[in-house]
Design a protein around this motif. Structure first.
Motif, PDB file in Angstrom:
ATOM      1  N   SER A  39       0.803  -1.319  -0.040  1.00 27.61           N
ATOM      2  CA  SER A  39      -0.009  -0.144   0.012  1.00 27.61           C
ATOM      3  C   SER A  39       0.874   1.225   0.001  1.00 27.61           C
ATOM      4  N   LEU A  40       2.035   1.342   0.702  1.00 26.03           N
ATOM      5  CA  LEU A  40       2.820   2.343   0.802  1.00 26.03           C
ATOM      6  C   LEU A  40       3.589   2.544  -0.580  1.00 26.03           C
ATOM      7  N   CYS A  41       3.768   1.457  -1.169  1.00 24.81           N
ATOM      8  CA  CYS A  41       4.500   1.556  -2.649  1.00 24.81           C
ATOM      9  C   CYS A  41       3.528   2.256  -3.390  1.00 24.81           C
ATOM     10  N   LEU A  42       2.301   1.733  -3.334  1.00 20.72           N
ATOM     11  CA  LEU A  42       1.242   2.383  -4.179  1.00 20.72           C
ATOM     12  C   LEU A  42       0.790   4.016  -3.943  1.00 20.72           C
ATOM     13  N   PHE A  43       0.858   4.311  -2.466  1.00 19.54           N
ATOM     14  CA  PHE A  43       0.701   5.638  -2.233  1.00 19.54           C
ATOM     15  C   PHE A  43       1.672   6.531  -2.660  1.00 19.54           C
ATOM     16  N   VAL A  44       3.082   6.132  -2.639  1.00 21.66           N
ATOM     17  CA  VAL A  44       4.287   6.860  -3.176  1.00 21.66           C
ATOM     18  C   VAL A  44       4.091   7.068  -4.659  1.00 21.66           C
ATOM     19  N   SER A  45       3.910   5.890  -5.277  1.00 19.44           N
ATOM     20  CA  SER A  45       3.710   5.925  -6.663  1.00 19.44           C
ATOM     21  C   SER A  45       2.743   6.992  -7.095  1.00 19.44           C
ATOM     22  N   MET A  46       1.542   7.060  -6.558  1.00 18.85           N
ATOM     23  CA  MET A  46       0.638   8.058  -6.706  1.00 18.85           C
ATOM     24  C   MET A  46       1.343   9.569  -6.398  1.00 18.85           C
ATOM     25  N   ASP A  47       2.075   9.687  -5.584  1.00 24.15           N
ATOM     26  CA  ASP A  47       2.569  11.103  -5.333  1.00 24.15           C
ATOM     27  C   ASP A  47       3.720  11.530  -6.460  1.00 24.15           C
ATOM     28  N   ALA A  48       4.339  10.397  -6.830  1.00 22.06           N
ATOM     29  CA  ALA A  48       5.346  10.633  -7.754  1.00 22.06           C
ATOM     30  C   ALA A  48       4.450  11.081  -9.336  1.00 22.06           C
ATOM     31  N   LEU A  49       3.277  10.230  -9.273  1.00 24.81           N
ATOM     32  CA  LEU A  49       2.615  10.875 -10.586  1.00 24.81           C
ATOM     33  C   LEU A  49       2.005  12.086 -10.431  1.00 24.81           C
ATOM     34  N   ILE A  50       1.553  12.292  -9.244  1.00 20.68           N
ATOM     35  CA  ILE A  50       1.097  13.990  -9.048  1.00 20.68           C
ATOM     36  C   ILE A  50       2.250  14.935  -9.123  1.00 20.68           C
ATOM     37  N   LYS A  51       3.480  15.020  -8.875  1.00 18.54           N
ATOM     38  CA  LYS A  51       4.507  15.546  -8.967  1.00 18.54           C
ATOM     39  C   LYS A  51       4.750  15.623 -10.436  1.00 18.54           C
ATOM     40  N   HIS A  52       4.655  14.521 -11.155  1.00 15.81           N
ATOM     41  CA  HIS A  52       4.843  14.553 -12.731  1.00 15.81           C
ATOM     42  C   HIS A  52       3.584  15.372 -13.202  1.00 15.81           C
ATOM     43  N   LEU A  53       2.690  15.437 -12.700  1.00 18.65           N
ATOM     44  CA  LEU A  53       1.399  16.302 -13.635  1.00 18.65           C
ATOM     45  C   LEU A  53       1.562  17.544 -13.046  1.00 18.65           C
ATOM     46  N   THR A  54       1.939  18.012 -11.604  1.00 19.80           N
ATOM     47  CA  THR A  54       1.980  19.400 -11.476  1.00 19.80           C
ATOM     48  C   THR A  54       3.314  20.119 -12.261  1.00 19.80           C
ATOM     49  N   LEU A  55       4.504  19.159 -12.428  1.00 16.46           N
ATOM     50  CA  LEU A  55       5.492  20.091 -13.212  1.00 16.46           C
ATOM     51  C   LEU A  55       5.095  19.849 -14.679  1.00 16.46           C
ATOM     52  N   ILE A 235      -6.364   9.679 -14.498  1.00 11.88           N
ATOM     53  CA  ILE A 235      -7.051   8.513 -14.247  1.00 11.88           C
ATOM     54  C   ILE A 235      -6.327   7.551 -12.993  1.00 11.88           C
ATOM     55  N   ALA A 236      -5.244   7.545 -13.561  1.00  8.31           N
ATOM     56  CA  ALA A 236      -4.135   6.585 -12.952  1.00  8.31           C
ATOM     57  C   ALA A 236      -4.035   6.898 -11.358  1.00  8.31           C
ATOM     58  N   VAL A 237      -4.065   8.269 -11.159  1.00  7.72           N
ATOM     59  CA  VAL A 237      -3.758   8.685  -9.720  1.00  7.72           C
ATOM     60  C   VAL A 237      -5.041   8.237  -8.887  1.00  7.72           C
ATOM     61  N   GLY A 238      -6.298   8.407  -9.593  1.00 10.80           N
ATOM     62  CA  GLY A 238      -7.500   8.137  -8.723  1.00 10.80           C
ATOM     63  C   GLY A 238      -7.818   6.412  -8.491  1.00 10.80           C
ATOM     64  N   LEU A 239      -7.223   5.669  -9.464  1.00  6.55           N
ATOM     65  CA  LEU A 239      -7.166   4.272  -9.482  1.00  6.55           C
ATOM     66  C   LEU A 239      -5.999   3.843  -8.445  1.00  6.55           C
ATOM     67  N   ILE A 240      -5.073   4.290  -8.694  1.00  6.55           N
ATOM     68  CA  ILE A 240      -3.962   4.112  -7.571  1.00  6.55           C
ATOM     69  C   ILE A 240      -4.132   4.257  -6.096  1.00  6.55           C
ATOM     70  N   GLY A 241      -4.824   5.517  -5.941  1.00  6.77           N
ATOM     71  CA  GLY A 241      -5.076   6.051  -4.686  1.00  6.77           C
ATOM     72  C   GLY A 241      -6.135   5.121  -3.938  1.00  6.77           C
ATOM     73  N   GLY A 242      -7.204   4.948  -4.842  1.00  6.09           N
ATOM     74  CA  GLY A 242      -8.285   4.364  -4.227  1.00  6.09           C
ATOM     75  C   GLY A 242      -7.910   2.876  -3.909  1.00  6.09           C
ATOM     76  N   THR A 243      -6.722   2.306  -4.696  1.00  5.19           N
ATOM     77  CA  THR A 243      -6.612   0.796  -4.323  1.00  5.19           C
ATOM     78  C   THR A 243      -5.791   0.804  -3.229  1.00  5.19           C
ATOM     79  N   ALA A 244      -4.723   1.771  -3.040  1.00  2.53           N
ATOM     80  CA  ALA A 244      -3.763   1.678  -2.062  1.00  2.53           C
ATOM     81  C   ALA A 244      -4.580   1.990  -0.661  1.00  2.53           C
ATOM     82  N   GLN A 245      -5.543   2.583  -0.789  1.00  4.15           N
ATOM     83  CA  GLN A 245      -6.671   2.800   0.507  1.00  4.15           C
ATOM     84  C   GLN A 245      -7.137   1.579   0.758  1.00  4.15           C
TER      85      GLN A 245
END
Length: 331
Positions: A39-55, A235-245
């Motif tokens: 779950s932690l791997c998924l959460f951090v993966s989501m954060d990495a995606l978010i950083k990529h998107l914000t940049l 879309i991946a951000v939402g799927l990964i975040g929900g799955t990690a939860q």
């Protein structure tokens, strides 16, 4: 690290009401640890995606919207698992609204700070959430915090200062992340209060509803039309975040919190790995030292709270321990 903290954890606090006794979980500890790390791997993966998107120019409100709206898919599975529509019944709609708005503020702060902070920096700062929760539980929940936990909180805040390096040149993003951590702690206190009468499915579901509606409205004035690749990543951000939860909730149903807690800090390893591989950014020494101090104090607080909770749930066991100690002393 936007969510895990939510982590640290939204899933963990929400599932406390369903957590097994230490004895019942003994044969599933390995599974619980595996699920927690995943779950932690998924959460951090989501954060990495978010950083990529914000940049890439996508706005915080946009990312918040997709994080919540798309998460309805995996969260729907959680709702079905916990009794379907009946599990969403609530007598505290205002409580859900307040918790959701506070939690959404925290999530937005975490996401926004990723524009300037390394993922590992955000994760390290978010480790302070248990410290704020412990301190705020006294005035808000009227809980009693002993001297040893207060000492741990104070030492932990020293670790926070080491990480953020307060000075005239302190990074604005660090302040945003720290503020988001405070709001996250407030949201978790609200969750702890709601969990006395509400199911974990209801708490997650109504947070997602409010998050989708509010961020959807705000997004209209901060819209960046995504290309196909950007849309897929959103879309991946939402799927990964929900799955990690869901994975984190399953982890805490499989093993005691006290055993899983140390593995929460593996999030910093995942975050550091993403920073190095994707952005060639290495964590600063002060971040690592500060994170180590905060992690140590956080683990101590978890240890103390777990011991106190077990004592409250199984008083007879501790009575036997005291009797045995007295017998040994007499001998």
């Amino acid at each position: 690290m936007g969510q895990y903290y939510q982590t640290l954890v939204l899933g963990s606090i929400m599932s406390l009401q369903n957590s097994p006794s230490p004895e019942a979980a003994n044969n599933r500890i390995g599974l619980g640890i595996t699920l927690m790390v995943l779950s932690l791997c998924l959460f951090v993966s989501m954060d990495a995606l978010i950083k990529h998107l914000t940049l890439g120019g996508y706005t915080t409100f946009q990312i918040l919207f997709f994080r919540n709206a798309v998460a309805f898919i995996p969260i729907g599975l959680l709702v079905m698992q916990q009794g379907g529509i009946a599990s969403l019944a609530t007598k505290r709609p205002l409580g859900h609204l307040v918790r959701s708005l506070v939690g959404l503020t925290a999530m937005g702060g975490f996401f926004y700070s990723l524009r300037a902070l390394a993922v590992s920096d955000l994760v390290a700062i978010s480790f302070a959430a248990p410290l704020f929760m412990t301190a705020l539980s006294v005035p808000l929940l009227k809980e009693r915090v002993g001297v040893r936990r207060w000492v741990a909180v104070i030492i932990g805040f020293v670790g926070v200062l080491v990480m953020v390096k307060p000075s005239a040149n302190i990074e604005f993003a660090s302040l945003i992340a720290l503020g988001a951590t405070v709001f996250y702690a407030l949201a978790m206190i609200a969750v702890r209060n709601l969990s006395k009468t509400e199911t974990s499915a209801a708490i997650v579901f109504y947070f997602t509803v409010v998050g989708t509606v509010v961020s959807g409205i705000l997004m209209l004035t901060h819209w960046e039309t995504p290309d196909l690749n950007g849309l897929l990543l959103l879309i991946a951000v939402g799927l990964i975040g929900g799955t990690a939860q869901i994975v984190m909730t399953a982890a805490i149903k499989s093993a005691p919190i006290a055993i899983l807690a140390p593995f929460e800090y593996t999030a910093l390893l995942w975050a550091t790995g993403f920073d190095i591989v994707i952005w060639n950014v290495f964590p600063a020494p002060n971040t690592l030292w500060g994170a180590a101090i905060v992690a140590a104090t956080g683990l101590y607080i978890v240890h103390r709270e777990t011991r106190l909770n077990v004592r409250a749930r199984f008083p007879a066991r501790f009575s036997r321990i005291r009797v045995s100690s007295a017998e040994r002393d007499e001998r």
